[in-house]
Design a protein around this motif. Sequence first.
Motif, PDB file in Angstrom:
ATOM      1  N   ASP A  19      -5.941  -8.981   1.730  1.00  0.00           N
ATOM      2  CA  ASP A  19      -6.053  -8.129   2.917  1.00  0.00           C
ATOM      3  C   ASP A  19      -6.471  -6.724   2.477  1.00  0.00           C
ATOM      4  OD1 ASP A  19      -5.867  -6.723   5.279  1.00  0.00           O
ATOM      5  OD2 ASP A  19      -3.744  -7.175   5.628  1.00  0.00           O
ATOM      6  N   GLU A  20      -7.744  -6.416   2.615  1.00  0.00           N
ATOM      7  CA  GLU A  20      -8.283  -5.134   2.155  1.00  0.00           C
ATOM      8  C   GLU A  20      -7.665  -3.928   2.852  1.00  0.00           C
ATOM      9  OE1 GLU A  20     -12.534  -5.119   2.122  1.00  0.00           O
ATOM     10  OE2 GLU A  20     -12.640  -6.915   0.881  1.00  0.00           O
ATOM     11  N   ARG A  21      -7.145  -4.128   4.051  1.00  0.00           N
ATOM     12  CA  ARG A  21      -6.544  -3.013   4.790  1.00  0.00           C
ATOM     13  C   ARG A  21      -5.297  -2.470   4.107  1.00  0.00           C
ATOM     14  NH1 ARG A  21      -5.809  -6.117  10.232  1.00  0.00           N
ATOM     15  NH2 ARG A  21      -5.267  -7.629   8.649  1.00  0.00           N
ATOM     16  N   ILE A  22      -4.657  -3.294   3.283  1.00  0.00           N
ATOM     17  CA  ILE A  22      -3.426  -2.871   2.615  1.00  0.00           C
ATOM     18  C   ILE A  22      -3.695  -1.837   1.529  1.00  0.00           C
ATOM     19  CG2 ILE A  22      -3.287  -4.601   0.771  1.00  0.00           C
ATOM     20  CD1 ILE A  22      -0.363  -3.648   3.012  1.00  0.00           C
ATOM     21  N   ALA A  23      -4.937  -1.729   1.062  1.00  0.00           N
ATOM     22  CA  ALA A  23      -5.284  -0.782  -0.009  1.00  0.00           C
ATOM     23  C   ALA A  23      -4.907   0.649   0.370  1.00  0.00           C
ATOM     24  CB  ALA A  23      -6.765  -0.876  -0.351  1.00  0.00           C
ATOM     25  N   GLU A  24      -5.131   1.033   1.598  1.00  0.00           N
ATOM     26  CA  GLU A  24      -4.790   2.391   2.041  1.00  0.00           C
ATOM     27  C   GLU A  24      -3.276   2.595   2.058  1.00  0.00           C
ATOM     28  OE1 GLU A  24      -5.306   6.202   2.662  1.00  0.00           O
ATOM     29  OE2 GLU A  24      -6.985   4.834   2.337  1.00  0.00           O
ATOM     30  N   ASP A  25      -2.530   1.564   2.456  1.00  0.00           N
ATOM     31  CA  ASP A  25      -1.065   1.655   2.442  1.00  0.00           C
ATOM     32  C   ASP A  25      -0.553   1.816   1.013  1.00  0.00           C
ATOM     33  OD1 ASP A  25      -1.008   1.359   5.192  1.00  0.00           O
ATOM     34  OD2 ASP A  25      -0.590  -0.790   5.117  1.00  0.00           O
ATOM     35  N   ILE A  26      -1.158   1.086   0.086  1.00  0.00           N
ATOM     36  CA  ILE A  26      -0.758   1.194  -1.320  1.00  0.00           C
ATOM     37  C   ILE A  26      -1.043   2.595  -1.827  1.00  0.00           C
ATOM     38  CG2 ILE A  26      -1.233   0.393  -3.671  1.00  0.00           C
ATOM     39  CD1 ILE A  26      -1.831  -2.391  -2.417  1.00  0.00           C
ATOM     40  N   LYS A  27      -2.224   3.113  -1.521  1.00  0.00           N
ATOM     41  CA  LYS A  27      -2.590   4.466  -1.966  1.00  0.00           C
ATOM     42  C   LYS A  27      -1.622   5.505  -1.412  1.00  0.00           C
ATOM     43  CE  LYS A  27      -6.325   7.870  -2.091  1.00  0.00           C
ATOM     44  NZ  LYS A  27      -5.356   8.930  -2.221  1.00  0.00           N
ATOM     45  N   SER A  28      -1.299   5.399  -0.133  1.00  0.00           N
ATOM     46  CA  SER A  28      -0.361   6.347   0.490  1.00  0.00           C
ATOM     47  C   SER A  28       1.015   6.270  -0.167  1.00  0.00           C
ATOM     48  CB  SER A  28      -0.214   6.049   1.980  1.00  0.00           C
ATOM     49  OG  SER A  28      -1.433   6.229   2.637  1.00  0.00           O
ATOM     50  N   THR A  29       1.455   5.059  -0.461  1.00  0.00           N
ATOM     51  CA  THR A  29       2.751   4.874  -1.106  1.00  0.00           C
ATOM     52  C   THR A  29       2.751   5.475  -2.502  1.00  0.00           C
ATOM     53  OG1 THR A  29       3.173   2.870   0.170  1.00  0.00           O
ATOM     54  CG2 THR A  29       4.449   3.157  -1.856  1.00  0.00           C
ATOM     55  N   LEU A  30       1.675   5.251  -3.260  1.00  0.00           N
ATOM     56  CA  LEU A  30       1.592   5.810  -4.614  1.00  0.00           C
ATOM     57  C   LEU A  30       1.545   7.335  -4.585  1.00  0.00           C
ATOM     58  CD1 LEU A  30      -0.826   3.291  -6.363  1.00  0.00           C
ATOM     59  CD2 LEU A  30       1.677   3.395  -6.498  1.00  0.00           C
ATOM     60  N   ASP A  31       0.852   7.893  -3.601  1.00  0.00           N
ATOM     61  CA  ASP A  31       0.819   9.351  -3.449  1.00  0.00           C
ATOM     62  C   ASP A  31       2.226   9.895  -3.186  1.00  0.00           C
ATOM     63  OD1 ASP A  31      -1.922   9.400  -3.843  1.00  0.00           O
ATOM     64  OD2 ASP A  31      -2.397   9.573  -1.695  1.00  0.00           O
ATOM     65  N   LEU A  32       2.941   9.234  -2.294  1.00  0.00           N
ATOM     66  CA  LEU A  32       4.303   9.646  -1.969  1.00  0.00           C
ATOM     67  C   LEU A  32       5.224   9.453  -3.174  1.00  0.00           C
ATOM     68  CD1 LEU A  32       5.987  10.770   0.331  1.00  0.00           C
ATOM     69  CD2 LEU A  32       6.334   8.440   1.144  1.00  0.00           C
ATOM     70  N   LEU A  33       5.030   8.385  -3.911  1.00  0.00           N
ATOM     71  CA  LEU A  33       5.834   8.101  -5.100  1.00  0.00           C
ATOM     72  C   LEU A  33       5.688   9.198  -6.145  1.00  0.00           C
ATOM     73  CD1 LEU A  33       7.679   5.761  -6.043  1.00  0.00           C
ATOM     74  CD2 LEU A  33       5.673   4.755  -7.132  1.00  0.00           C
TER      75      LEU A  33
END
Length: 90
Positions: A19-33
Amino acid sequence: MLLRSNTFITAAKKVVKKDERIAEDIKSTLDLLTTDIYDLKLKTHKLKGNLKGSLACSVGYNLRIVFKIVRYENSEAILLETIGTHDEVY
């Protein structure tokens, strides 16, 4: 600083391929992390058993990132160990 293990890179590619849409969620999570590993949105928690010493945080409802805090070049860094659904990583 984020360090990505080979296991994390392989697992992340697999997740994004589903699911390519999840890439943005992963990026946002890593930024917050990188900003605050204990931000309430991440639901960061310590792990037990075989994963003792690692922590996990949430990416959306069912996706988790498993990581450790390590020393790297004389400072603390976040070592991303793996990513997957709850059942895949625990």
